[in-house]
Write a protein that holds these residues in place. Sequence first.
Motif, mmCIF file in Angstrom:
data_model
loop_
_atom_site.group_PDB
_atom_site.id
_atom_site.type_symbol
_atom_site.label_atom_id
_atom_site.label_comp_id
_atom_site.label_asym_id
_atom_site.label_seq_id
_atom_site.Cartn_x
_atom_site.Cartn_y
_atom_site.Cartn_z
ATOM 1 N N GLN A 29 2.980 -3.709 17.017
ATOM 2 C CA GLN A 29 3.196 -4.716 15.988
ATOM 3 C C GLN A 29 2.809 -4.197 14.614
ATOM 4 O O GLN A 29 1.730 -3.656 14.416
ATOM 5 C CB GLN A 29 2.370 -5.966 16.333
ATOM 6 N N THR A 62 -0.367 -7.769 10.631
ATOM 7 C CA THR A 62 0.109 -9.010 10.025
ATOM 8 C C THR A 62 0.246 -8.776 8.519
ATOM 9 O O THR A 62 -0.199 -7.745 8.002
ATOM 10 C CB THR A 62 -0.855 -10.197 10.237
ATOM 11 N N THR A 105 11.359 -7.068 18.234
ATOM 12 C CA THR A 105 10.809 -8.382 18.543
ATOM 13 C C THR A 105 10.039 -8.850 17.318
ATOM 14 O O THR A 105 9.182 -8.120 16.805
ATOM 15 C CB THR A 105 9.863 -8.319 19.751
ATOM 16 N N HIS A 107 7.424 -11.309 15.223
ATOM 17 C CA HIS A 107 6.161 -11.988 15.491
ATOM 18 C C HIS A 107 5.814 -12.924 14.345
ATOM 19 O O HIS A 107 6.384 -12.831 13.248
ATOM 20 C CB HIS A 107 5.046 -10.957 15.675
#
Length: 400
Positions: A29, A62, A105, A107
């Motif tokens: 991620q 993030t 993908t 998030h």
Amino acid sequence: MSWVLIPQGSHFPITNLPFGVFSSPGRDQRIGVAIGEQILDVRAADEAGLLPDLSGALRLDTLDGFLAAGRVYWRGVRSRIAQLLSEPAHEPVVSGMLVAQEDATMHLPFTVADFVDFYASEQHATNLGKMFRPDSAALLPNWKHLPVGYHGRAGTVVVSGTDVRRPQGQRKAPDASEPTFGPSARLDFEAEVGFVVGTGAPGPVSTADFAEHVFGVCLVNDWSARDIQAWEYVPLGPFLGKSFATSISPWIVSLDALIDARTDGPAQDPTPLPYLRSDRRWSLDLALEVTLNGETISRPPFASVYWSADQQLAHMTVNGASLRTGDLFASGTVSGDSPEQRGSLIELSWGGKEPITLTDGSSRSFLLDGDTLTISATAPGVDGTRIGFGSVSGTIQPSI
């Protein structure tokens, strides 16, 4: 122009460059920027020394550190990414940092600190007033004096593509003497636009400081269990009928990308109190589209929303409430003047009395298990381009 192949009609031309968080085979991620049908791996670009990093903010999983860094940094990073993706000299190195969106993908892009939802569309508020108070004025006395809102539940904000389970709760039919408990029978969507706070501050925050604190814009679906909501909301407002799920789009479009989408917004009468006034409001000309199982059922116009985002921000902090990085506030349901511009099923079906008919012959007053609801939007971009937000989508799963 970009050296990246960008299909005609793409939501993500070089004039957009929205930020999100993704993973893909071989990549954990990380932060990414959408360009055409690709995603620029921001961590890889930073590790190659191509970006102006600030304390490792671009290598996080993030957007939190990036959002907290502030407007000057946001602009510097975005400008540098535009350079990397437009100048042919960078193609040999940067092309290897692109990932196909179809292989990624997405998030939740940031940690949601607080979630506030407003009730800013006059057309939506009027429609609901006519339904629920047919013998009274459609708008309550406070509505044109302040942006009405409620404080929601940050922990159930989810990224697009996450299934939504039908909530359970208390309901009471108008002709029943006692409430019952069970799955919601009047599950609805709300087509909304959300604003993502980057830099925090103690309140109040003025309308003039909006762009210093808000990084960008996303799409929001504030799923609503109308039967649970109707029984619980007096006297304190929405609670379990709203807090089970709120979906947001994975890409956050920066305010800088939307500068040509700014519009004056509707005239406001009476004139708002001084703290709600602005030299130029942050109203936006966004064209929303809502599809149910792939069929378009509504096209709400965001430019018609009465209370603008800077006014919403000023109002929610005027009492001293602070802003935090990752705060999310949303417009409330966006509806226009005509029936085909209504941003919720409770309006489209007029409280269930006038079900809508789909092309397969089925009808809907409210959402059924298995239904997939998708909201997308586009806006004018700089240099005469058209930019988009991607979409926010969710599929209804049966109650537990």
